[in-house]
Design a protein around this motif. Structure first.
Motif, PDB file in Angstrom:
ATOM      1  N   ASN A 162      -7.805   8.527   3.897  1.00  0.00           N
ATOM      2  CA  ASN A 162      -7.728   7.034   3.562  1.00  0.00           C
ATOM      3  C   ASN A 162      -7.966   7.120   2.161  1.00  0.00           C
ATOM      4  O   ASN A 162      -8.813   7.611   1.497  1.00  0.00           O
ATOM      5  CB  ASN A 162      -8.814   5.899   4.572  1.00  0.00           C
ATOM      6  CG  ASN A 162      -8.680   6.069   6.077  1.00  0.00           C
ATOM      7  OD1 ASN A 162      -7.516   6.469   6.352  1.00  0.00           O
ATOM      8  ND2 ASN A 162      -9.728   6.054   6.817  1.00  0.00           N
ATOM      9  N   ILE A 163      -7.270   5.998   1.536  1.00  0.00           N
ATOM     10  CA  ILE A 163      -7.379   5.833   0.130  1.00  0.00           C
ATOM     11  C   ILE A 163      -7.677   4.359  -0.300  1.00  0.00           C
ATOM     12  O   ILE A 163      -7.138   3.504   0.401  1.00  0.00           O
ATOM     13  CB  ILE A 163      -6.011   6.075  -0.785  1.00  0.00           C
ATOM     14  CG1 ILE A 163      -6.030   7.734  -0.530  1.00  0.00           C
ATOM     15  CG2 ILE A 163      -6.128   5.841  -2.103  1.00  0.00           C
ATOM     16  CD1 ILE A 163      -4.735   8.084  -1.334  1.00  0.00           C
ATOM     17  N   PHE A 164      -8.830   3.940  -0.872  1.00  0.00           N
ATOM     18  CA  PHE A 164      -9.333   2.553  -1.167  1.00  0.00           C
ATOM     19  C   PHE A 164      -9.175   2.897  -2.642  1.00  0.00           C
ATOM     20  O   PHE A 164      -9.758   3.505  -3.448  1.00  0.00           O
ATOM     21  CB  PHE A 164     -10.687   2.715  -0.823  1.00  0.00           C
ATOM     22  CG  PHE A 164     -10.670   2.653   0.378  1.00  0.00           C
ATOM     23  CD1 PHE A 164     -10.746   1.737   1.541  1.00  0.00           C
ATOM     24  CD2 PHE A 164     -11.370   3.902   1.125  1.00  0.00           C
ATOM     25  CE1 PHE A 164     -11.020   1.931   2.913  1.00  0.00           C
ATOM     26  CE2 PHE A 164     -11.571   4.193   2.446  1.00  0.00           C
ATOM     27  CZ  PHE A 164     -11.165   3.127   3.239  1.00  0.00           C
ATOM     28  N   THR A 165      -8.461   1.496  -3.085  1.00  0.00           N
ATOM     29  CA  THR A 165      -8.162   1.513  -4.693  1.00  0.00           C
ATOM     30  C   THR A 165      -8.873   0.169  -5.099  1.00  0.00           C
ATOM     31  O   THR A 165      -9.001  -0.812  -3.989  1.00  0.00           O
ATOM     32  CB  THR A 165      -6.874   1.422  -5.229  1.00  0.00           C
ATOM     33  OG1 THR A 165      -6.140   0.128  -4.456  1.00  0.00           O
ATOM     34  CG2 THR A 165      -6.183   2.675  -4.564  1.00  0.00           C
TER      35      THR A 165
ATOM     36  N   ILE B 222      -1.449   3.757  -5.632  1.00  0.00           N
ATOM     37  CA  ILE B 222      -2.638   3.825  -6.818  1.00  0.00           C
ATOM     38  C   ILE B 222      -2.087   3.301  -8.274  1.00  0.00           C
ATOM     39  O   ILE B 222      -2.899   3.577  -8.984  1.00  0.00           O
ATOM     40  CB  ILE B 222      -2.835   5.286  -6.850  1.00  0.00           C
ATOM     41  CG1 ILE B 222      -1.550   6.157  -7.267  1.00  0.00           C
ATOM     42  CG2 ILE B 222      -3.558   5.913  -5.606  1.00  0.00           C
ATOM     43  CD1 ILE B 222      -1.010   6.324  -8.586  1.00  0.00           C
ATOM     44  N   SER B 223      -1.099   2.697  -8.274  1.00  0.00           N
ATOM     45  CA  SER B 223      -0.585   2.054  -9.441  1.00  0.00           C
ATOM     46  C   SER B 223      -1.523   1.055 -10.013  1.00  0.00           C
ATOM     47  O   SER B 223      -1.957   0.039  -9.161  1.00  0.00           O
ATOM     48  CB  SER B 223       0.744   1.657  -9.332  1.00  0.00           C
ATOM     49  OG  SER B 223       0.750   0.418  -8.355  1.00  0.00           O
ATOM     50  N   ASP B 224      -1.735   1.072 -11.184  1.00  0.00           N
ATOM     51  CA  ASP B 224      -2.835   0.162 -11.881  1.00  0.00           C
ATOM     52  C   ASP B 224      -4.050   0.124 -11.089  1.00  0.00           C
ATOM     53  O   ASP B 224      -4.828  -1.029 -11.730  1.00  0.00           O
ATOM     54  CB  ASP B 224      -2.064  -1.188 -11.708  1.00  0.00           C
ATOM     55  CG  ASP B 224      -0.654  -1.456 -12.393  1.00  0.00           C
ATOM     56  OD1 ASP B 224      -0.571  -0.674 -13.443  1.00  0.00           O
ATOM     57  OD2 ASP B 224       0.091  -2.020 -12.089  1.00  0.00           O
ATOM     58  N   ALA B 225      -4.610   0.971 -10.448  1.00  0.00           N
ATOM     59  CA  ALA B 225      -5.942   0.956  -9.990  1.00  0.00           C
ATOM     60  C   ALA B 225      -6.874   1.430 -10.972  1.00  0.00           C
ATOM     61  O   ALA B 225      -6.724   2.293 -11.873  1.00  0.00           O
ATOM     62  CB  ALA B 225      -5.906   1.957  -8.659  1.00  0.00           C
TER      63      ALA B 225
END
Length: 392
Positions: free
Chosen positions: A73-76, A134-137
């Motif tokens: 899981n990815i949290f930005t 993930i862009s701009d994170a």
């Protein structure tokens, strides 16, 4: 004597009926329980015999067990939210749209935090996901299937294929996923989508491959999607599409939807394209593609008539040529119809982009064009494709 017996019988029946009426009115469950008790007496039930170590026939448990630990899981998060510009859909909000199935987002503001998925592909902590995840994170956190969380850094990303490569520094990582081969995938094959839809936790859904090599979808610049009907929803972006062997064959990217949820049409980037982009990013930090500096346009009946070309002509109209660009230096002029690149026919703009992109910058491309009805061969030294402009 008979009258006394009859009177006694009548009184007993009257009392019984009165008691039955009272019970039926005030405590009907007593009668139901009594009836059910009499109905189930003597019933014999047969239970199956199972070996918990043996999977059920037709089960995909082994494939899921093999691949699921590698899905993360990815949290930005962003420091602050800012107004977001949205692309319209022709003015009709009811029209189905191609949507990235990223985490739930407010309609008019970029989120301060969002949720997506990713796939661990190497024991060194390399993770494949989508660029739009993930862009701009400002910060990226990765949660493994065992609950551990780590900060991730971006190695590189490619918005034109929507692939991003992350890295986490961690010990005792779960086994990375095994990469499959797209050549082994066929329309009708069962596939499994693994991710974290709506943030409910790691979830597996199944479906079939509906189509291969799907392009002209309008999601990315370079498209070659696996289409599937496996249920995929917001939060699944960057997750794994695996075959029944548990091998990774695609990175889930977008759905066709008019309500934000799954409608049975989902798209995944095939593993061969994802791997090619990942290797380029790991080697060079970015993806390098060929470019010749033209403005292509698909041919139609009206254009062919205006150019005086047969209706069965296959090619791409070069309506614009960048002054001083690679094509212009090679002799290409506006109005040329490009019909072949390095001997391969060019059917439309999408194919032309792919053909030129695959040629290393600095290498020569042999172009065959139609100019005023005559066929010409031109040699063009390709340049490096400029990075796409970012939208604010």
């Amino acid at each position: 004597m008979f009258n006394r017996l009859w009177l006694l019988f009548a009184q007993v029946v009257t009392i019984f009926l009165a008691a039955f009426f009272i019970i039926a009115t005030l405590k009907p469950s007593w009668l139901t329980d009594a009836q059910m008790s009499s109905m189930v007496q003597g019933v014999t039930l047969k239970e199956g015999s199972y070996d918990s170590a043996v999977t059920n026939p037709g089960s995909y448990h082994d494939a899921v067990k093999k691949s699921m630990p590698a899905v993360v899981n990815i949290f930005t998060s962003k420091v602050s939210a800012k107004p977001k510009t949205r692309k319209g859909n022709g003015g009709n909000s009811a029209d189905p749209l191609f949507k990235f199935f990223f985490g739930d987002q407010p309609p008019d503001f970029e989120p301060s935090s969002s949720l997506g998925s990713g796939v661990l592909v190497s024991p060194e902590g390399i993770i494949l996901t989508n660029h739009h995840v993930i862009s701009d994170a400002d910060e990226i956190d990765v949660a493994l299937a065992d609950g551990r969380k780590f900060k991730a850094k971006i190695i590189g990303s490619d918005p034109e294929t929507d692939i991003a490569v992350l890295k986490i520094d961690a010990k005792q990582l779960p086994p990375p996923i095994t990469l499959g081969k797209i050549d082994s995938a066929h329309v009708g094959d069962v596939v499994l989508a693994i991710g974290n839809p709506f943030g409910v936790g790691q979830t597996v859904t199944s479906g079939i491959i509906s189509a291969l090599g799907r392009d002209h979808v309008g999601i990315n610049t370079f498209e070659n999607f696996i289409q599937t009907d496996a249920a995929i929803n917001p939060g699944n972006s960057g997750g794994a599409l695996v075959d029944t062997r548990g091998n990774l064959i695609g990175i889930n990217t977008a759905i066709y939807s008019n309500n934000g949820g799954s409608m049975g049409i989902g798209f995944a980037i095939p593993i061969n394209l994802a791997k090619q982009v990942m290797e380029s990013i790991l080697s060079n930090g970015s993806v390098t593609r060929g470019w010749i500096g033209v403005e292509p346009q698909n041919l139609n009946k009206e254009l062919l008539e205006s150019l005086g070309l047969p209706t069965n002509t296959v090619g791409v109209l070069l309506s614009g040529v960048l002054e001083g660009g690679p094509a212009a230096r090679g002799g290409v002029v506006p109005g040329d119809v490009l019909i072949a690149v390095n001997g391969d026919s060019c059917k439309d703009v999408r194919q032309l982009l792919n053909q030129i992109a695959q040629i290393e910058p600095g290498n020569e491309a042999n172009l065959k064009v139609l100019r005023k009805g005559k066929e010409l061969s031109l040699k063009v030294q390709t340049g490096k494709r400029p990075k796409p402009k970012t939208m604010n």
